[in-house]
Scaffold this motif. Structure first.
Motif, PDB file in Angstrom:
ATOM      1  N   GLY A   1       0.794  -1.221   0.000  1.00 54.79           N
ATOM      2  CA  GLY A   1       0.000   0.000   0.000  1.00 54.79           C
ATOM      3  C   GLY A   1       0.824   1.268   0.000  1.00 54.79           C
ATOM      4  N   GLU A   2       2.140   1.172   0.203  1.00 50.41           N
ATOM      5  CA  GLU A   2       3.016   2.354   0.208  1.00 50.41           C
ATOM      6  C   GLU A   2       3.684   2.512  -1.158  1.00 50.41           C
ATOM      7  OE1 GLU A   2       5.763   2.826   3.452  1.00 50.41           O
ATOM      8  OE2 GLU A   2       4.646   1.389   4.675  1.00 50.41           O
ATOM      9  N   ILE A   3       3.950   3.746  -1.523  1.00 45.61           N
ATOM     10  CA  ILE A   3       4.724   4.042  -2.727  1.00 45.61           C
ATOM     11  C   ILE A   3       6.176   4.243  -2.289  1.00 45.61           C
ATOM     12  CG2 ILE A   3       5.048   5.546  -4.704  1.00 45.61           C
ATOM     13  CD1 ILE A   3       2.467   3.880  -4.728  1.00 45.61           C
ATOM     14  N   ILE A   4       7.040   3.388  -2.782  1.00 48.41           N
ATOM     15  CA  ILE A   4       8.453   3.415  -2.392  1.00 48.41           C
ATOM     16  C   ILE A   4       9.246   4.013  -3.538  1.00 48.41           C
ATOM     17  CG2 ILE A   4      10.400   1.999  -1.622  1.00 48.41           C
ATOM     18  CD1 ILE A   4       8.358  -0.102  -0.742  1.00 48.41           C
ATOM     19  N   SER A   5      10.086   4.966  -3.223  1.00 50.99           N
ATOM     20  CA  SER A   5      10.829   5.671  -4.269  1.00 50.99           C
ATOM     21  C   SER A   5      11.765   4.718  -4.996  1.00 50.99           C
ATOM     22  CB  SER A   5      11.626   6.836  -3.669  1.00 50.99           C
ATOM     23  OG  SER A   5      12.717   6.347  -2.914  1.00 50.99           O
ATOM     24  N   LYS A   6      12.044   5.082  -6.240  1.00 49.57           N
ATOM     25  CA  LYS A   6      12.951   4.256  -7.043  1.00 49.57           C
ATOM     26  C   LYS A   6      14.332   4.214  -6.434  1.00 49.57           C
ATOM     27  CE  LYS A   6      10.316   5.427 -11.189  1.00 49.57           C
ATOM     28  NZ  LYS A   6      10.305   6.141 -12.490  1.00 49.57           N
ATOM     29  N   ASP A   7      14.781   5.324  -5.882  1.00 55.11           N
ATOM     30  CA  ASP A   7      16.102   5.353  -5.266  1.00 55.11           C
ATOM     31  C   ASP A   7      16.174   4.400  -4.071  1.00 55.11           C
ATOM     32  OD1 ASP A   7      16.987   7.175  -7.097  1.00 55.11           O
ATOM     33  OD2 ASP A   7      16.648   8.932  -5.804  1.00 55.11           O
ATOM     34  N   THR A   8      15.112   4.352  -3.290  1.00 53.26           N
ATOM     35  CA  THR A   8      15.085   3.462  -2.129  1.00 53.26           C
ATOM     36  C   THR A   8      15.136   1.997  -2.562  1.00 53.26           C
ATOM     37  OG1 THR A   8      13.821   5.065  -0.816  1.00 53.26           O
ATOM     38  CG2 THR A   8      13.755   2.765  -0.100  1.00 53.26           C
ATOM     39  N   ILE A   9      14.353   1.657  -3.589  1.00 57.01           N
ATOM     40  CA  ILE A   9      14.351   0.269  -4.081  1.00 57.01           C
ATOM     41  C   ILE A   9      15.731  -0.111  -4.606  1.00 57.01           C
ATOM     42  CG2 ILE A   9      13.365  -1.318  -5.777  1.00 57.01           C
ATOM     43  CD1 ILE A   9      10.792   0.373  -5.685  1.00 57.01           C
ATOM     44  N   ILE A  10      16.323   0.783  -5.411  1.00 58.77           N
ATOM     45  CA  ILE A  10      17.642   0.498  -5.980  1.00 58.77           C
ATOM     46  C   ILE A  10      18.667   0.333  -4.862  1.00 58.77           C
ATOM     47  CG2 ILE A  10      19.534   1.505  -7.319  1.00 58.77           C
ATOM     48  CD1 ILE A  10      17.386   2.726  -9.169  1.00 58.77           C
ATOM     49  N   ALA A  11      18.594   1.164  -3.839  1.00 58.83           N
ATOM     50  CA  ALA A  11      19.553   1.086  -2.737  1.00 58.83           C
ATOM     51  C   ALA A  11      19.421  -0.236  -1.982  1.00 58.83           C
ATOM     52  CB  ALA A  11      19.357   2.267  -1.788  1.00 58.83           C
TER      53      ALA A  11
END
Length: 455
Positions: A52-62
């Motif tokens: 249900g949360e939108i996770i930033s692309k930078d966070t996923i990549i990290a």
């Protein structure tokens, strides 16, 4: 809302028909493992723990790539692969959303479960069985028999000519009895020309003896019958809880082997039947299923029903031959297809593009079988193919008497041809009789220049 995962326990995250095991890093759909790359699985783990949360692309990549510098295109590629693995676009379900300039989110409903002992046992039942995409027709009795016999029979070989559906039946049954076995291994031997590494391959698949019940499915053993017999006997002695299901065009003749010969599908005894009466026979059922898959507007009149029956009879009730023929209906028509069986051209009718090479035409199927014969067996089969209908062993010996073969060689050749499923053995009024199947006869008697087998 985040999901708490104890990576030392059997936590299960369930969504739709999928179950994700973070500790084991396994994704299942039902009881089937889902093939998905390691990076895509990492991305799923990041998203599903914060549904249900939108996770930033930078966070996923990290979190997925760590300190490694990667382009955003890499993330998009693995997201696309994950969506394909989850069936998005095919099933109507949607699990991953993309919010431009913000990131990605998991929008499926996630339940956190603790694996019960029964679930842990079921998930420990590992298997590499292929997934069957088509159902079986007319094999219900054999399925029930095999399901009952396999858990109490250590070596069972399913025997029949090429195209009889041995592999499909074996995979279907092995899947049905998986609950009885901790490990189920499948090995297709058709791509192994000499079996040099067979013992090593099987040892690697099964590992050290554990005492846990295991099932080994050895498919297409005919060209490696001796090697398979030796390997299977060794494994059965080494692994006391191992069961082996083999498919072959001839028995392995191994110690303790139980042989089950798979007969053709039922065909009508006469052509003078209505469609309803003909549909009582499994060969006609299969033909109609496959024909309607390629010709939705199939209109049946009396002559066409007669043609369907004739096609199934001329093709000996062999499932592969019937399926290949049925898929030509949209191009040739029923009556024209039946007429084509009077020529050798039906041997070249194309099968599925994705089928193994030996099953992409009837000629390829019989090329495979013919190449497994000795020179004397090839010679005997060519001579016996001239006999139409059933014949006795004495009639076969009389015909072969002037083939420059000794009587012992003749008897051995006839026995081997029957063993290798190139002679049908039938119970007649006066005892056993033999018959060269119609397709085998057409193959053997193909005129020169039609890729006829040379002796």
């Amino acid at each position: 809302m985040s999901v708490n995962i104890d990576f030392g326990t059997e936590t299960i995250l369930q969504f739709g028909s999928f179950r994700f095991y973070p500790y084991k890093r396994r994704l299942l759909q039902g009881d089937r493992p889902v093939r998905v790359g390691s990076r895509a699985l990492d991305i799923l783990q990041v998203l599903i723990t914060r549904p249900g949360e939108i996770i930033s692309k930078d966070t996923i990549i990290a979190q997925v790539w760590g300190a490694t510098v990667v382009e955003e295109i890499n993330l998009r590629v693995h997201i696309a692969a994950l969506r394909r693995a989850l069936g998005e676009g095919r099933t109507g379900e949607r699990y991953i959303t993309n919010v431009p300039l913000r990131g990605y989110g998991f929008i499926g409903v996630v339940e956190t479960l603790a694996a019960s002992p029964a679930t842990q046992l079921r998930e420990s039942q590992l298997s590499n069985l292929p997934v069957s995409l088509m159902g079986l027709v007319g094999r219900d009795d054999f399925i029930r028999h095999l399901i009952a016999e396999l858990p109490r029979t250590r070596l069972l070989t399913l025997v029949g000519p090429g195209g009889m559906g041995k592999t499909s039946l074996a995979i279907h049954v092995a899947d049905k009895v998986r609950a009885h076995f901790t490990l189920t291994c499948f090995l297709d031997l058709s791509k192994d020309p000499d079996g040099v590494s067979l013992h090593h391959t099987l040892a690697r698949m099964l590992g050290e003896p554990t005492g846990q019940p295991a099932l080994l499915l050895l498919d297409n053993c005919e060209h490696l019958a001796r090697v398979c017999a030796e390997a299977v006997e060794h494994l059965l002695r080494l692994h006391p809880a191992l069961h082996v299901l083999a498919t072959s065009r001839e028995p392995l003749r191994a110690e303790g082997e139980h042989v089950l010969r798979l007969p053709p599908l039922d065909v009508p005894k006469t052509t003078e039947l209505s469609l309803e009466q003909a549909m009582a026979c499994s060969a006609v059922q299969l033909f109609m299923q496959r024909a309607r898959e390629v010709s939705q507007r199939l209109q049946l009149r009396r002559a066409q029903v007669r043609a369907i029956i004739e096609i199934c009879r001329r093709l000996d009730g062999i499932p592969l031959a019937i399926e290949i023929a049925a898929r030509q209906v949209g191009v040739l028509g029923l009556v024209e297809l039946a007429a084509l069986l009077d020529t050798q051209y039906h041997l070249q009718m194309p099968g599925r593009r994705t089928a193994p090479a030996r099953q992409q035409s009837l000629r390829a199927t019989y090329d495979w079988s013919f190449c497994q014969l000795s020179t004397s067996e090839q010679l005997c089969l060519r001579l016996l193919a001239r006999m139409r209908g059933a014949f006795t062993l004495d009639a076969a010996v009389d015909l072969l008497d002037d083939a420059r073969l000794c009587p012992e060689c003749i008897f051995a050749a006839v026995h081997q041809l029957a063993d290798k499923s190139l002679l049908m053995v039938e119970q007649g009024e006066r005892g056993l009789a033999y018959r060269v199947p119609n397709i085998a006869r057409a193959y053997i008697l193909s005129p020169p220049g039609a890729a006829s087998p040379a002796v």
